[in-house]
Write an enzyme that holds these catalytic residues in place. Structure first.
Site, PDB file in Angstrom:
ATOM      1  N   ALA A 139      44.325  42.571  37.984  1.00 50.62           N
ATOM      2  CA  ALA A 139      44.012  43.692  39.112  1.00 50.62           C
ATOM      3  C   ALA A 139      42.577  43.819  39.407  1.00 50.62           C
ATOM      4  CB  ALA A 139      44.586  44.961  38.574  1.00 50.62           C
ATOM      5  N   SER A 140      42.157  44.435  40.382  1.00 54.86           N
ATOM      6  CA  SER A 140      40.868  44.426  40.963  1.00 54.86           C
ATOM      7  C   SER A 140      40.145  43.247  40.987  1.00 54.86           C
ATOM      8  CB  SER A 140      40.148  45.652  40.095  1.00 54.86           C
ATOM      9  OG  SER A 140      39.081  46.323  40.690  1.00 54.86           O
ATOM     10  N   GLY A 141      39.005  42.957  40.244  1.00 49.71           N
ATOM     11  CA  GLY A 141      38.361  41.743  40.224  1.00 49.71           C
ATOM     12  C   GLY A 141      39.444  40.690  39.926  1.00 49.71           C
TER      13      GLY A 141
END
Length: 578
Positions: free
Chosen positions: A374-376
């Protein structure tokens, strides 16, 4: 002269002792590397516990210690046993699992794949925890210890809120984010859920619960309504578990031979022994090469590490080096990027993104998501030709957060005074004493918006869609893998072996042909282990902590220690389930 001779004798003895020690160590390693003799009609007792790390420990310690089982080790054991004529059956013993649902589902798929061999696999539960039972329900039969209840009570997601604690010590968390669902900083800035944060977490809870119910219903041949009704009644006593058809019988391990026909007298084979049977000796892991590159932990600039207080760190320099090596190696026909990361530095994520993007078009590259990408962790996966996730993987969280802690109040309570002399209007932008002033806040918001827009553009480019469509499912929102597929953020549902199958197809390798998996980071040689005794692996300092403790610690450590001051973070909230 006598003194010199004495000194020479001492030195000679020391050198001799060192040589002997090295010889003994080398002999131990060589002995440990020999495969065991597997008797015909063996039953493999597969003990599964812990976090199911992605990689084995490195360094000198990793050469000798009995490491916790890795996810790939467990999956490989079942793949080997499926085709090994010497193994007639498997007793599967899950206990005290700390992995999240993505890894759990991948292991469950391996059990179902083993069953296609026609050999029996028996689930044996000393403790009937929720994830443990979810795995065991995929087996042909399930046995529960007579003294153990079946702890089916539903799904609960937790998040830590530290704002009240920070207020007590005079520390002010001054964090900014884009999107109501970008809640990574809420641990620091809030006392409770915001409406958007609660909505997102409730959605994750609901979808994960639905996956749990569906899996149990399919495994035990029940309706989903019946399974939901059972869970609503909470933990189930042993005798009731038998009556409801959740388990086949109650038994101790020594009674399994009498209760299950395992093909006559069988020889017990432990997983530790079977781990030493190489896949290649059974015809697996041979043929054209496919690289599997592991991106594990918080994403940060520089070298990767497995010994930071918050757990492993996926270093951009290390991952770029691995991707370049795999891309340049003509023997490697395709690459699988295996991601288990909640994100981290937006800058480091972009560095890795660039290298994946350069690889795309030169060689097939497939992203395989583990528990969390998730995210990065999503950022680095998005340029891949295909993205594969488990239904229970946590992914998405396309968003950015940035900020600092203003500790002036805490300093004052301690009688500490911190002052500065400056040149430049924004020299104190990252001042640890005070919050951002209006002009500084505007400057930070400008940087934050630019980073978010770039993230959305990267995702749109990778997913072959428009920034507007990505923005509609972004705003920092975390999705399960099943939800992400429905929203176009991932392509297929499955685990690492599904990603390898897709990589084979993209590389024009026949589906029924075996391939050799080349792992990055590679296993250290004995010499490398001696020169780097505490080097890479999945057992850093964090191995001493439980999964919830590590997640709580990483929540504190990520903004405080891992990244440079003022750096935008592409980091998902630290959710953990029980």
């Amino acid at each position: 002269m006598a003194l010199r001779r004495g000194a020479g004798l001492v030195i000679g003895l020391i050198v001799g002792a060192v040589v002997v020690s090295f010889g003994v160590l080398a002999l131990l390693v060589a002995t440990a590397g020999r495969g065991p003799s597997v008797a015909s009609n063996s039953t493999l007792f597969l003990q599964v516990n812990g976090d199911l790390p992605e990689t084995e420990p490195g360094g000198l310690v990793g050469q000798f210690i009995e490491a916790p089982p890795t996810l790939r080790g467990m999956v490989d054991a079942l793949r080997k046993a499926k085709i090994d004529r010497r193994v007639s059956s498997v007793v599967f013993r899950p206990g005290n699992l700390g992995a999240l649902w993505g890894k759990t589902q991948e292991l469950r798929e391996a059990i179902l794949d083993f069953r296609r061999s026609g050999k029996p696999i028996i689930g044996f539960l000393e403790y009937g925890g929720q994830q443990e039972y979810y795995l065991a329900s995929a087996c042909n039969k399930v046995f529960l210890m007579p003294a153990s209840s079946l702890d089916l009570s539903g799904i609960a997601w937790y998040e830590i809120f530290l704002r009240g604690t920070l207020d007590k010590i005079g520390a002010y968390p001054d964090f900014l984010h884009i999107g109501d669902y970008k809640t990574a900083a809420n641990t620091m800035t809030e006392r409770t859920f915001t409406p958007a944060h609660r909505e997102m977490t409730d959605s994750l809870t609901g979808d994960t619960f639905a996956q749990l119910v569906k899996g149990i219903a399919e495994g035990r041949k029940k309706s989903e309504a019946d399974v939901r009704a059972i869970i609503e009644r909470g933990p189930v006593l042993p005798e009731e578990a038998v009556r409801l058809g959740l388990v086949d019988d109650l038994a101790y391990e020594d009674q399994l031979d009498d209760k299950v026909a395992l093909g006559g007298r069988t020889r017990r084979l432990t997983n530790k022994e079977y781990h030493r049977v190489s896949p290649a000796s059974l015809g697996l892991n041979r043929g054209p090469q496919i690289a599997v590159i592991y991106a594990i932990g918080l994403i940060a600039s520089g070298q990767g590490s497995y010994d930071s207080p918050g757990g492993p760190v996926a270093g951009s320099d290390t991952l770029v080096e691995y991707i370049r090596k795999a891309r340049a190696d003509s023997d490697i026909k395709a690459i699988v990027l295996r991601v288990d990361s909640p994100g981290g530095s937006a800058i480091a994520s972009d560095v890795i993104w660039r290298e994946v993007m350069l690889t795309r078009g030169q060689k097939p590259i497939v992203a395989s998501m583990s528990d969390v990408a998730a995210s990065g962790g999503y950022y680095v996966a998005v340029p891949a030709d295909v993205i594969v996730a488990e239904p229970g993987t946590l992914t998405g969280s396309i968003g950015v957060v940035v900020g600092k802690f203003a500790l002036g109040g805490a300093f004052e309570k301690l009688g500490l005074n911190l002052e500065a002399t400056t040149r430049g209007r924004y020299a104190q932008l990252t001042s640890p004493v005070r919050p951002f002033d209006p002009a500084e806040r505007a400057k930070v918001e400008e940087q934050l918006q630019a980073t978010y827009d770039l993230f959305v553009e990267r995702a749109a480019e990778g997913r072959k869609t428009t920034p507007e469509k990505i923005d509609a499912v972004a705003q920092g929102r975390v999705w399960t893998g099943a939800q992400a597929k429905a929203n176009g953020l991932v392509d297929e549902l499955g685990g690492l072996m599904r990603a390898v199958a897709i990589a084979k197809e993209r590389a024009k390798i026949a589906a029924d042909r075996e391939v050799e998996i080349v792992i990055y980071p590679p296993r250290q040689s004995f010499y490398e282990a001696l020169t780097n005794p505490f080097g890479g692996g999945s057992m850093g300092l964090s191995a001493l902590l439980s999964r919830p403790e590590r997640r709580a610690l990483s929540t504190l450590a990520a903004p405080l220690a891992v990244f440079r001051r003022g750096e935008p973070l592409a980091l998902m909230p630290s959710l953990f389930a029980r």
